[in-house]
Design a protein around this motif. Structure first.
Motif, mmCIF file in Angstrom:
data_model
loop_
_atom_site.group_PDB
_atom_site.id
_atom_site.type_symbol
_atom_site.label_atom_id
_atom_site.label_comp_id
_atom_site.label_asym_id
_atom_site.label_seq_id
_atom_site.Cartn_x
_atom_site.Cartn_y
_atom_site.Cartn_z
ATOM 1 N N GLN A 92 0.803 -1.225 0.000
ATOM 2 C CA GLN A 92 0.000 0.000 0.000
ATOM 3 C C GLN A 92 0.832 1.270 0.000
ATOM 4 N N THR A 93 2.152 1.131 -0.162
ATOM 5 C CA THR A 93 3.021 2.302 -0.052
ATOM 6 C C THR A 93 4.134 2.255 -1.092
ATOM 7 N N SER A 244 1.790 11.859 -0.391
ATOM 8 C CA SER A 244 2.425 12.555 0.731
ATOM 9 C C SER A 244 3.616 13.337 0.194
ATOM 10 N N LEU A 376 2.971 10.645 6.201
ATOM 11 C CA LEU A 376 2.049 9.587 5.808
ATOM 12 C C LEU A 376 1.770 8.643 6.976
ATOM 13 N N ARG A 380 -1.924 7.953 8.666
ATOM 14 C CA ARG A 380 -2.517 6.615 8.785
ATOM 15 C C ARG A 380 -2.810 6.268 10.239
ATOM 16 N N SER A 381 -1.914 6.648 11.132
ATOM 17 C CA SER A 381 -2.110 6.376 12.561
ATOM 18 C C SER A 381 -3.345 7.093 13.095
ATOM 19 N N THR A 383 -5.986 8.285 11.254
ATOM 20 C CA THR A 383 -7.240 8.070 10.528
ATOM 21 C C THR A 383 -7.565 6.610 10.262
ATOM 22 N N GLY A 384 -6.555 5.739 10.305
ATOM 23 C CA GLY A 384 -6.767 4.346 9.935
ATOM 24 C C GLY A 384 -6.955 4.153 8.445
ATOM 25 N N ASP A 385 -6.718 5.186 7.655
ATOM 26 C CA ASP A 385 -6.901 5.132 6.195
ATOM 27 C C ASP A 385 -5.672 4.492 5.556
ATOM 28 N N ASN A 386 -5.874 3.328 4.936
ATOM 29 C CA ASN A 386 -4.760 2.588 4.344
ATOM 30 C C ASN A 386 -4.845 2.561 2.818
ATOM 31 N N THR A 387 -5.464 3.609 2.251
ATOM 32 C CA THR A 387 -5.511 3.737 0.792
ATOM 33 C C THR A 387 -4.096 3.739 0.220
ATOM 34 N N ALA A 389 -0.803 4.729 -1.197
ATOM 35 C CA ALA A 389 -0.200 6.059 -1.099
ATOM 36 C C ALA A 389 1.175 6.077 -1.743
#
Length: 447
Positions: A92-93, A244, A376, A380-381, A383-387, A389
């Motif tokens: 995811q990164t 980011s 980044l 993520r920490s 929001t929990g958003d793991n889109t 990136a």
């Protein structure tokens, strides 16, 4: 293509005029009134073609009628003759390495296109120009190399004496010829303020001054392309993506805003800053307070206490900000906060991130890239958003060998572009932050 000034007191101009003049006569920054959008089919067609071909297809549409097709293609393929790796960190990164150009900095993407476009227009009109640019790190070297040797363009670069690395300085000071480097006893914001004042000074009008800083729209348009490139290579439309972006003067981030305007489904822009946290404070509180003087951090190219491009960002969201940071009309803060996350990264966190990314993934990054990665991770920490990136690496780690080696134990390998400046003679002048002295210098230098 028509462009307006963010101060709304200057006439609309063509791209050529905005590129050549740099700053609007009312001291505002030029912004396009509109941009073309790219369809799903067009974005899908970018997936299997090269970076320069994507750049050609994008700019051919953006600059329609401004540059003939044959000249534009030649300019682009000459400017982008290096790789743009997308390095996988995990599923995811990704890190987009924008450090493979001739000065090992992301500034090469904008500077090389801008230099060639300026040369195209000036040659057609048989005119000459002097470029004034302020740098906090990599802009100066990228601009100097991009314009080096051009007969009808002189370049004068101002940099803060104590806030550029040795290698960054040498990339500016070892060229000579049509390139003049000036060491300023002050901060980047002092350099930037002197350049802006010179553009607005009627006594210097006859010198044909222009800018290669990100105040020039010619910097932002090319920078939109690598966001389109990264999306096309990693996602299938309409899947969303997050970028980011290590941010100082916020020109790089504005390139992403333009890419999103042209149709790239960017879910969130993470504008990661160092301890110069005026923008995170603004987004959090709605109050804009410049940091004077700016703080000196490891990520030196981001030591900016008043980002010029904030005026453009505020304009995009319906507000008005003048060149000194006064907001006369509030932007849509709800939309701004929805679209952009901006966090501040300390020097200790920067060092820890360089160490962490190397130990976990075997990837070398330098301080600016580390600020992007940390921003980044924080997003993520929270929001929990793991889109999926993409975080941007904006300079080669070898530009900051001490910091990289201290945290990883590894001496980053020098790219050829940095090897070439070692041992060369340096040429530079020295000035204070007094504008009258700088004005006199220009009048005598540019007779």
């Amino acid at each position: 293509m028509k462009l307006y000034s963010t101060n709304l007191k200057a006439p609309e101009v063509s791209f050529q005029e905005a590129l050549i003049t740099g700053l609007a006569p009312d001291r505002g920054l030029y912004m396009p009134k509109s941009l073309p959008t790219f369809s799903k089919e067009e974005i899908d067609s970018f997936k299997d073609v090269s970076y320069p071909e994507i750049a050609y297809r994008v700019l051919n549409k953006v600059l329609e009628g401004e540059v003939d097709d044959k000249s534009l293609k030649a300019i682009i393929y000459d400017a982008y003759n290096y790789e743009v790796p997308l390095e996988e960190v995990d599923e995811q990164t990704y890190i987009m390495r924008l450090d493979r150009g001739p000065t090992a900095s992301f500034k090469d993407f904008a500077a090389r296109m801008m230099a060639r476009l300026m040369q195209y227009y000036l040659s057609k009109d048989n005119k000459s120009l002097t470029i004034l640019t302020a740098t906090s790190g990599d802009t100066g070297s990228a601009v100097a190399h991009a314009f080096y040797g051009l007969d009808n363009i002189k370049v004068i670069v101002l940099f803060p004496t104590d806030e550029v690395s040795d290698r960054q300085r040498k990339q500016m000071t070892t060229l000579n010829g049509n390139i003049t480097a000036i060491s300023i006893d002050g901060k980047f914001d002092d350099c930037q303020a002197m350049v802006k004042q010179a553009f607005a000074d009627v006594d210097l009008k006859h010198l044909n001054l222009s800018s290669a800083n990100s105040i020039n729209i010619g910097r932002l348009v090319p920078q939109s392309i690598y966001y389109i490139y990264a999306y096309a290579k990693l996602r299938d439309y309409p899947e969303e993506i997050i970028f980011s972006i290590p941010s100082g003067n916020f020109g790089n981030m504005m390139g992403c805003i333009l890419a999103r305007t042209m149709g790239i489904p960017v879910k969130k822009i993470i504008a990661s800053v160092n301890e110069n946290d005026e923008v995170p404070h603004f987004l959090r509180t709605g109050d804009y307070e410049k940091i004077v003087p700016s703080k000196n951090c490891l990520s030196n190219a981001m030591n900016v206490g008043h980002p010029s491009n904030l005026a453009r960002l505020i304009a995009i969201y319906g507000g008005e900000m003048d060149e000194i940071g006064n907001i006369s009309k509030e932007p849509d803060m709800e939309s701004l906060r929805n679209d952009i996350y901006s966090g501040s990264v300390t020097d200790s966190e920067t060092k820890a991130t360089i160490k962490e990314i190397y130990e976990q993934y075997g990837i070398l990054i330098e301080p600016h890239g580390a600020v992007g990665v940390k921003g980044l991770l924080e997003f993520r920490s929270q929001t929990g958003d793991n889109t999926l990136a993409v975080t941007l690496e904006t300079a080669d780690p070898a530009k900051f060998p001490e910091h990289v080696k201290n945290e990883t134990g590894v001496e980053p390998e020098l790219p050829q572009s940095l090897k070439e400046v070692e041992g060369k003679e340096e040429y530079m002048d020295y000035l204070s932050t007094d504008y009258s002295g700088f004005k006199k210098y220009l009048q005598e230098k540019l007779i």
